[in-house]
Design an enzyme around this catalytic site. Sequence first.
Site, PDB file in Angstrom:
ATOM      1  N   GLY A 183       0.028  -4.855  10.377  1.00 47.45           N
ATOM      2  CA  GLY A 183       1.295  -4.476   9.767  1.00 47.45           C
ATOM      3  C   GLY A 183       1.328  -2.985   9.507  1.00 47.45           C
ATOM      4  O   GLY A 183       0.310  -2.384   9.162  1.00 47.45           O
ATOM      5  N   LYS A 222       0.832  -1.201   0.000  1.00 45.79           N
ATOM      6  CA  LYS A 222       0.000   0.000   0.000  1.00 45.79           C
ATOM      7  C   LYS A 222       0.867   1.252   0.000  1.00 45.79           C
ATOM      8  O   LYS A 222       0.574   2.231  -0.710  1.00 45.79           O
ATOM      9  CB  LYS A 222      -0.920  -0.003   1.219  1.00 45.79           C
ATOM     10  CG  LYS A 222      -2.004  -1.070   1.195  1.00 45.79           C
ATOM     11  CD  LYS A 222      -2.847  -1.003   2.460  1.00 45.79           C
ATOM     12  CE  LYS A 222      -3.944  -2.055   2.458  1.00 45.79           C
ATOM     13  NZ  LYS A 222      -4.764  -1.993   3.699  1.00 45.79           N
ATOM     14  N   CYS A 232      -1.267   0.788   6.737  1.00 45.74           N
ATOM     15  CA  CYS A 232      -1.439  -0.354   7.642  1.00 45.74           C
ATOM     16  C   CYS A 232      -2.310  -1.414   6.981  1.00 45.74           C
ATOM     17  O   CYS A 232      -3.050  -1.134   6.039  1.00 45.74           O
ATOM     18  CB  CYS A 232      -2.137   0.067   8.944  1.00 45.74           C
ATOM     19  SG  CYS A 232      -1.300   1.330   9.899  1.00 45.74           S
ATOM     20  N   ASP A 233      -2.230  -2.613   7.516  1.00 46.08           N
ATOM     21  CA  ASP A 233      -3.175  -3.657   7.156  1.00 46.08           C
ATOM     22  C   ASP A 233      -3.329  -4.601   8.339  1.00 46.08           C
ATOM     23  O   ASP A 233      -2.342  -4.961   8.982  1.00 46.08           O
ATOM     24  CB  ASP A 233      -2.724  -4.445   5.930  1.00 46.08           C
ATOM     25  CG  ASP A 233      -3.879  -5.219   5.319  1.00 46.08           C
ATOM     26  OD1 ASP A 233      -4.122  -6.355   5.762  1.00 46.08           O
ATOM     27  OD2 ASP A 233      -4.554  -4.680   4.438  1.00 46.08           O
ATOM     28  N   SER A 234      -4.575  -4.971   8.632  1.00 46.83           N
ATOM     29  CA  SER A 234      -4.866  -5.822   9.791  1.00 46.83           C
ATOM     30  C   SER A 234      -5.530  -7.118   9.360  1.00 46.83           C
ATOM     31  O   SER A 234      -6.337  -7.136   8.432  1.00 46.83           O
ATOM     32  CB  SER A 234      -5.803  -5.087  10.772  1.00 46.83           C
ATOM     33  OG  SER A 234      -5.234  -3.896  11.238  1.00 46.83           O
TER      34      SER A 234
END
Length: 218
Positions: free
Chosen positions: A125, A60, A88-90
């Site tokens: 992340g 991203k 971010c990524d969850s």
Amino acid sequence: MTSEPITVVLGSASPARLRVLRDAGLDPLVLVSDVDEEAIVDRLADAAPEHVVTALAQAKADAVVETIRGGDDPLFDAARTDGVVLTCDSMLLLDGRLSGKPHSPEVAIEQWHRMRGSTGHLITGHCVTRLHRGEADAATGHQSTSVRFSDVSDTLIERYVATGEPLKVAGAFTLDGLGGWLLDGIDGDPSSVIGISLPLTRRLLTDLDVDIADLWRA
């Protein structure tokens, strides 16, 4: 202290992440990345969970930085000169299985049947990219927080899913919304469960020689 303001860009469409940052004193611009998340997850099917979410955050960031550097939108002129990009990524890790956004009611209900009465780990992340004088430097990391799900009834699960809230959030739950009623508690960083870890973001900014106080709105 920095002599010129540093522009903050949030590379996410998440209203929860934007709210966390605004409540914490930042006023970021928003630029949503165009990344095929499912393709990345499929490619990293055998990788460690923390590597998967961090790779998503990095992808991203790369997309957002490319858009900022290659575009002509005057809104991002300051970011090109001196800015930071936060992405971010969850995903939820439960019984060795990673789950993202369920998207459909059927998937959300099935996921809640697995989650109720159990403990999962919401892993987020992070990628922080510094844009400065034509250069781009990045720092990455992840934050894992234990989430204890209540042993709720089928009826409550169905009514929660019917609200639409869990369909568009990682793990099919929220901490700061209706989903908070269906949790027994968490062990770890609450901001990370909402979407972006403030402590980790501060540490990553420090790695890039950015003082978080320099980003606070005047």
